[in-house]
Design a protein around this motif. Structure first.
Motif, PDB file in Angstrom:
ATOM      1  N   GLY A 100       0.834  -1.190   0.000  1.00  0.00           N
ATOM      2  CA  GLY A 100       0.000   0.000   0.000  1.00  0.00           C
ATOM      3  C   GLY A 100       0.865   1.235   0.000  1.00  0.00           C
ATOM      4  O   GLY A 100       2.104   1.149  -0.059  1.00  0.00           O
ATOM      5  N   GLY A 156      -7.794   1.192   0.125  1.00  0.00           N
ATOM      6  CA  GLY A 156      -7.250   0.726  -1.141  1.00  0.00           C
ATOM      7  C   GLY A 156      -5.952  -0.037  -1.055  1.00  0.00           C
ATOM      8  O   GLY A 156      -5.369  -0.395  -2.094  1.00  0.00           O
ATOM      9  N   ASP A 172      -3.503   3.359  -1.543  1.00  0.00           N
ATOM     10  CA  ASP A 172      -3.193   2.833  -2.869  1.00  0.00           C
ATOM     11  C   ASP A 172      -1.690   2.588  -3.020  1.00  0.00           C
ATOM     12  O   ASP A 172      -0.883   3.507  -2.807  1.00  0.00           O
ATOM     13  CB  ASP A 172      -3.667   3.851  -3.916  1.00  0.00           C
ATOM     14  CG  ASP A 172      -3.514   3.358  -5.347  1.00  0.00           C
ATOM     15  OD1 ASP A 172      -2.851   2.317  -5.557  1.00  0.00           O
ATOM     16  OD2 ASP A 172      -4.047   4.023  -6.257  1.00  0.00           O
TER      17      ASP A 172
END
Length: 553
Positions: free
Chosen positions: A437, A474, A521
């Protein structure tokens, strides 16, 4: 004469904490089993005369909330005049009669007197290597009732007026495959509660019983005050989560947070398991207390007042409130599921307090057999360490214990080899794929145990083996917890649960614990951090290219 000024009350409260810590040290220094003196799979505490938690020592957070529940059972059972006298010592291990956890965990408690008045209790709990049952180590993945899991001690007196009751110790030790270790650990526990009782009597005599009792009560009130202050900072409302488990069951939680209450509703959950994957209501309450304390005031000592705003709802006959005689040996994997369920439910709403999911398993590993050098039965009991989840602004921690297991230690390889009949070939970070991540989950571990004698055994119970540690914002999920038995014929079999799995000389048990969940993300991760991850061996260059496109060059 009383001395109820704030300074005196604070001195007494700090003395209670010091006494609980001294009890812990006494037990650690005199126990025979490495699960106690190295791993510190134990806890100590001081209770008031009613069994309310006044102060706790070091050890497993999941044990902090056990002792008050055990002592309250003793107070209720031995409530007639003359039932409890100076010098008495009591024991329980049965989760249906004050034991809370499972039969391996012996709770030892002693009443404390000032003159003729009962003023407090001292108590401790520790995991013991073998208390009988159908399988060595007293853990059996195929147990169908508690009678198969070991000797049941339903809140009984074992020492009366300072003298052991004839036959009690014989009954306990003759049921164990490791009687010398059990006897030694039991006397360490007795020494611990005795030194605690002596210190408390001295404290009450110095300041007066009335002041002593007022100090305990006032600190409980203070614990409630601190909790309510922190509770007001949490988001209010109702929050719900349903999560699938490794075995396909769906676990549910409904949280209602108000200004004065934190209500955890676990009533809508599956019926109790036909095997040992159940927990008592008291243990589920402990597991909720752990995450509740983390959410409110994690730094101050826990006491009865700390948990007054907490309310837990369960349904008897479910896996979170097992009905006798359900097997309960792997209670700890159910308890940590409760902690993690609440954690996951609230993490999106309090990201400043709760990171992504960690490896979230005790990963209890039991290896034993006949020691190749001494010819005696041995059992190594090893809760494993693993990776924690990432949070905004930081990567997760590598290789530490799970949430409810807390401030304990892995057993050094040198101790495992010296005391047990195996060799530790490998102990390193697990670099399995997962947990990537913007901020990455911490790494679990890989440990290889090589067996030195035929007809040894492995028993284990891991969760988060199929349903992986969860991510936030995410990030990628973490990796799995599991073990592999590598046989001499070249076959490799993966396990998450198993009991009495045969392992022979020269064969290897490989332990893999999970990477925690990622946060954010992966495409947003700083390329310099990706380069450092590759340099430090946390990720392969090939995996980095696949996950972090911003670093492809």
């Amino acid at each position: 004469m009383t001395h109820d000024d704030p300074i005196t009350l604070e001195i007494i409260q700090n003395s209670l904490q010091a006494t609980a810590d001294e009890m812990f040290a006494a037990m650690r220094k005199t126990a025979m089993s490495s699960i106690i003196y190295e791993v510190l799979d134990m806890g100590t505490g001081i209770l008031d005369a009613k069994g309310q938690l006044a102060s706790s020592g070091a050890g497993i957070p999941g044990f902090v909330g056990v002792l008050d529940k055990s002592v309250k059972v003793l107070v209720d059972k031995f409530g007639k005049p003359g039932d409890v006298e100076p010098g008495d010592v009591f024991i329980t291990n049965d989760p249906y009669y004050g034991g809370v956890t499972h039969l391996n965990d012996l709770v030892v408690a002693m009443p404390v007197f000032a003159g003729e008045k009962l003023i407090a209790w001292t108590a401790n709990i520790a995991h013991n290597s073998d208390v009988g049952g159908k399988s060595p180590g007293s853990l059996s993945a195929d147990a169908t009732d508690i009678f198969q899991e070991g000797l049941r001690l339903p809140a009984i007196k074992m020492i009366s007026k300072g003298e052991p009751i004839a036959g009690i110790f014989d009954i306990i030790t003759v049921n164990s495959r490791m009687p010398d270790f059990l006897r030694g650990d039991l006397w360490a526990a007795i020494a611990s509660v005795r030194i605690g009782a002596r210190r408390l009597t001295e404290l009450a005599e110095k300041y007066g019983v009335e002041t002593f009792e007022k100090a305990m009560a006032s600190f409980m009130d203070y614990g409630e005050e601190v909790t309510l202050k922190e509770l007001a900072k949490l988001p209010r409302g109702t929050f719900e989560l349903t999560e699938e488990q490794d075995d396909g069951r769906l676990f549910n939680v409904k949280l209602t947070i108000s200004e004065s209450e934190f209500v955890v509703d676990l009533r809508d959950n599956p019926p109790q398991d036909a095997g040992p994957n159940n927990a008592s209501r008291d243990d589920v309450l402990v597991s909720v207390q752990v995450i509740f304390k983390a959410l409110t005031d994690p730094l101050s000592p826990a006491n009865e007042g700390t948990f007054r705003p907490l309310k837990v709802l369960t349904t008897e006959g479910t896996t979170f409130h097992a009905r006798e005689p359900a097997a309960i040996g792997f209670y700890y994997e159910i308890g940590i599921r409760v902690t993690d369920l609440i954690w996951r439910c609230l993490a999106p709403h309090v990201p400043h307090k709760l990171p992504a999911g960690h490896f979230s398993s005790i990963a209890g590993t039991f290896i034993g057999g006949i020691h190749p050098d001494t010819g005696r039965q041995y059992t190594i009991i090893e809760p494993q360490i693993g990776g924690w989840g990432a949070a905004e602004g930081r990567d997760g921690n590598n290789a530490i214990f799970s949430a409810v297991h807390g401030e304990t230690y892995n057993c050094p390889a040198e101790i495992s080899e010296a005391r047990n009949g195996l060799i530790v070939d490998r102990m390193e970070l697990n670099i399995a794929e997962g947990g990537e991540g913007e901020w990455c989950g911490g790494r679990g571990i890989r440990v290889d145990y090589r067996i030195r004698r035929d007809d040894s055994f492995l028993t284990l119970g891991y969760t988060r083996s199929r349903i992986l540690p969860w991510s936030l914002k995410g990030g990628n999920e973490g990796s799995a917890n599991y073990a592999i038995v590598a046989k001499k014929d070249g076959t490799r079999t993966r396990y998450a649960y198993g009991s009495g799995i045969r392992v022979d000389e020269g064969e290897v048990i490989e332990i893999y614990t999970a990477t925690g969940g990622g946060f954010g993300d992966p495409a947003e991760r700083d390329p310099a951090k990706v380069a450092a991850d590759i340099r430090d061996g946390y990720i392969t260059p090939e995996r980095a290219k696949a996950v972090y496109p911003q670093s492809a060059g």
